[in-house]
Design an enzyme around this catalytic site. Structure first.
Site, short mmCIF file in Angstrom:
data_model
loop_
_atom_site.label_atom_id
_atom_site.label_comp_id
_atom_site.label_asym_id
_atom_site.label_seq_id
_atom_site.Cartn_x
_atom_site.Cartn_y
_atom_site.Cartn_z
N ASP A 89 44.53 -57.47 11.22
CA ASP A 89 45.67 -56.63 10.87
C ASP A 89 46.77 -57.56 10.37
OD1 ASP A 89 47.20 -54.43 10.45
OD2 ASP A 89 47.16 -53.69 12.51
N ASP A 124 51.21 -52.65 5.24
CA ASP A 124 51.64 -51.29 4.91
C ASP A 124 52.93 -50.96 5.66
OD1 ASP A 124 49.41 -51.63 6.87
OD2 ASP A 124 49.96 -49.58 7.44
N CYS A 274 30.94 -44.22 37.87
CA CYS A 274 30.38 -44.78 36.64
C CYS A 274 29.22 -45.73 36.97
CB CYS A 274 31.51 -45.50 35.92
SG CYS A 274 31.01 -46.55 34.59
N CYS A 276 28.31 -48.35 34.89
CA CYS A 276 28.38 -49.57 34.06
C CYS A 276 28.16 -50.79 34.97
CB CYS A 276 29.71 -49.63 33.31
SG CYS A 276 31.07 -50.32 34.25
N CYS A 279 31.01 -51.22 37.59
CA CYS A 279 31.10 -50.22 38.67
C CYS A 279 29.85 -50.21 39.55
CB CYS A 279 31.36 -48.84 38.08
SG CYS A 279 32.88 -48.78 37.13
N1 GUN Z 1 47.87 -50.48 13.87
C1 GUN Z 1 48.16 -49.26 14.36
N2 GUN Z 1 48.69 -48.47 13.41
C2 GUN Z 1 48.73 -49.19 12.29
C3 GUN Z 1 49.18 -48.92 10.95
O1 GUN Z 1 49.64 -47.83 10.62
N3 GUN Z 1 49.04 -49.93 10.04
C4 GUN Z 1 48.54 -51.16 10.38
N4 GUN Z 1 48.43 -52.10 9.44
N5 GUN Z 1 48.13 -51.43 11.62
C5 GUN Z 1 48.23 -50.47 12.56
ZN ZN Z 2 32.30 -48.51 34.97
#
Ligand code: GUN
Ligand code: ZN
Length: 649
Positions: A89, A124, A274, A276, A279
């Site tokens: 990101d 963005d 659970c 897993c 757990c």
């Molecule tokens: N992570 C959570 N929401 C967003 C978003 O709207 N844009 C970006 N780039 N990362 C995010």
């Molecule tokens: Zn679990």
């Protein structure tokens, strides 16, 4: 980056995304890796949790000198010690949380490229739900501007271009349309975290639908920040392919355990239900006594197991074509999800969803509650019944719901009716609405399970539909033999051949359209039947094998001679998939038609529909089975579009 569909259900897809670090099966969940504090190593995620791809944050890496140095010198794969595909990101979320970030949009693209990520993300502009329309529009425009500049410098890195536009569906759609023209590799739907935190799922669904309706169908879609498995099935059913989760850690930090339908605080758990690996090896009271750090580590593991398990459940539901059932069951566990399902009932959304809905499914259609009757496939059936099916008579005898298949459970009654008058139309007043007796083995009529006691809403919907269907007809409700006195006796006698003919005409009209019976079955007919069940198997017209009737779903498989009849007697582009000349030699060898060769086709064709394949000059090439709808065939650059059944050589 290549993306192709391998299987499908609802508007959901089981796909393959091909990256430089290997393929990824979608729908998938990318666990968020905090490069500063790795709680579960990506390597372990791969080996123990079946994680295929992870997401980390290029903004954080760039901000920390030490991380930046390692990432630039050795690459991001070395930094987080993972040799699978990595997405990053860009800092947008940090900008939303802290108000701004200290990086320029193109700088962060360059940085992501330089550290060797598989899929980078544009910077963005996060559109929040409380923005005015003007603010949302400005953010959206700036996002598009940045995407346009970013795509020019992305080189071989995959690029995710996020769709923004706050809660305004028209802005979302417009943003999606503009970004689609950029041919990016992944399309995240952004700005939805606040909605998810407030369980505003109805608005979330509107945003997903608007975004998907503006996007090219051939691209993978990511729902940014949707980490709770509760929302996964519905989001997948609407066409989301990728999720990311920081929830597994965030919740663990608060002693909260994720379950498929909700989240629970550890203090409220007396027994761990659970199974897993976490757990299974500890009791709730032992977990409560574990020191903070270890407890968080264990709960994060549990949370990730549950999240990945949900993804697998969804993938299996797609394979079995039971995704709507999963969505409805999940909704019944959360009131806000029920509200979200209501959004799908509008005519516009149903029409969009119907285009993706397969013609038949591997498993029976199972009733789960009042929402089932709104499934897009049932709407399609209704419309076809109204517009395509041609009743054989204006006199209708109505039989009440019974065991399936109806023509077997009602054999004695049908015999009596036909001896009295073979020309009346026999209809079952079923839980799904009217079912003409000749359609009783066709999907979904025979392959559906509804309870005897149906909810009031469903009843009133089917009642209304039934009334519309019988409007203007002479209707006799079957009670016993005396009911026959209300019908004029006919001197005509019925015979098996006649009944078979009516059955195949009825099925052809529902499967292919009003005129299909005339096109396929106008000549001298003969039948091959199953010795065991006496069911029709193959139909011959003037000694040519035109169709086969499948026992599993009561629908036709088109044979070459049938395709040729359709080609001759229908006008272009009805029933057709049109392929580029380059594809012709491959088709003549019996190979599948790949999406990249499809130039157009009949918009009415749906996934798994039988079709005829022609070239640009409408020269007949063969018959096949569509794997995609026509818009998808045109949008996808990779993967199969039509599986050929038979071809001319
Ligand atoms: N992570 C959570 N929401 C967003 C978003 O709207 N844009 C970006 N780039 N990362 C995010
Ligand atoms: Zn679990």
């Amino acid at each position: 980056m290549k993306f192709e569909i391998k299987d499908r259900d609802a508007a959901g897809r089981l796909g393959k995304l091909y990256t430089d670090h290997g393929p990824v099966t979608t729908p998938t969940l990318l666990p968020v890796i905090n490069p500063n504090k790795i709680l579960i190593s990506p390597k372990e995620m791969k080996s123990c949790f079946d994680v295929e791809m992870v997401i980390t944050n290029s903004y954080i890496i760039r901000k920390h000198k030490k991380l930046q140095k390692i990432a630039l010198e050795e690459g991001v794969h070395h930094l987080i010690d993972f040799n699978g595909p990595i997405m990053t990101d860009s800092g947008t979320f940090q900008s939303y949380i802290y108000g701004s970030v200290s990086v320029e949009p193109l700088e962060i693209i360059e940085f992501q490229k330089n550290i060797g990520v598989d899929v980078g993300t544009i910077l963005d502009v996060f559109g929040t739900p409380n923005q005015t329309r003007k603010e949302a529009k400005e953010g959206m425009k700036e996002t598009i501007k940045r995407a346009k500049k970013s795509i020019l410098i992305k080189e071989k890195m995959g690029l995710a271009c996020t769709i923004q536009g706050s809660i305004f569906p028209d802005l979302r759609k417009k943003c999606a349309q503009e970004l689609s023209s950029l041919d990016a590799d992944l399309y995240p739907i952004g700005g939805v975290v606040p909605l998810m935190e407030q369980q505003r799922y109805a608005e979330l669904v509107q945003i997903i639908l608007a975004s998907k309706q503006g996007l090219s169908a051939g691209k993978p879609v990511h729902l940014f920040g949707a980490g709770h498995p509760l929302i996964f099935p519905l989001a997948v059913a609407l066409g989301c392919d990728v999720f990311d989760s920081s929830a597994y850690v965030k919740y663990a930090m608060q002693d909260r355990l994720i379950f498929s339908n909700a989240t629970m605080h550890l203090k409220d758990i007396e027994e761990l239900s659970c199974c897993c690996p976490v757990c299974s090896n500890i009791t709730a009271s032992e977990l409560k006594k574990t020191d903070d750090k270890e407890r968080m580590r264990l709960i994060a593991r549990h949370n990730l197991y549950i999240s990945m398990k949900e993804i697998k459940i969804i993938r299996n539901a797609i394979r079995n074509n039971t995704l709507w059932e999963l969505v409805e069951r999940k909704a019944s566990e959360n009131p806000w999800l029920i509200d979200a399902l209501h959004v799908l009932k509008t005519k516009k959304e149903k029409q969009w969803l119907e285009k993706f809905e397969p013609i038949h499914k591997k498993k029976a259609l199972i009733y789960t509650g009042p929402h089932t009757i709104h499934r897009p496939l049932l709407d399609r059936t209704k419309i076809r019944m109204k517009e395509w099916y041609q009743p054989f008579s204006d006199t209708i005898i109505v039989l009440p719901e019974s065991e399936k298949p109806y023509h077997i459970s009602y054999e004695p009654e049908i015999k009596k009716i036909q001896e009295h008058n073979p020309n009346v139309e026999i209809i079952i007043d079923s839980a799904l609405g009217p079912v003409p007796i000749f359609l009783d083995e066709m999907y979904p009529f025979s392959q559906s399970v509804f309870p005897k006691n149906i909810d009031k809403q469903t009843k009133s919907i089917t009642r209304k539909y039934f009334k519309e269907f019988i409007k203007g007809k002479e209707v006799i409700y079957w009670d016993n033999e005396k009911s026959l006195q209300k019908i004029k006796k006919s001197s005509e006698k019925t015979n098996e051949q006649n009944e078979d003919r009516k059955r195949i005409i009825a099925v052809a009209s529902m499967q292919f359209g009003k005129d299909a019976g005339d096109i396929l079955f106008s000549g001298a007919l003969s039948f091959v039947k199953s010795k065991k069940t006496n069911k029709i198997r193959n139909v011959y017209n003037s000694n040519e094998h035109v169709v086969s009737l499948r026992a599993s779903d009561g629908l036709f498989t088109l044979k070459l001679a049938g395709g040729q009849l359709i080609h001759k007697h229908s006008s272009f582009p009805r029933y057709r998939i049109i392929v580029d000349d380059d594809a012709v030699p491959f088709i003549k060898e019996g190979k599948s038609v790949f999406s990249k060769f499809v130039v157009g086709g009949d918009q009415i064709l749906r996934p798994f529909d039988e079709c005829i394949v022609v070239d640009n000059n409408d020269t007949f090439l063969g018959v096949g089975r569509c794997l995609l709808n026509v818009d998808e065939m045109k949008d996808f650059s990779f993967g199969q579009a039509v599986k050929m059944r038979e071809n001319i050589s």
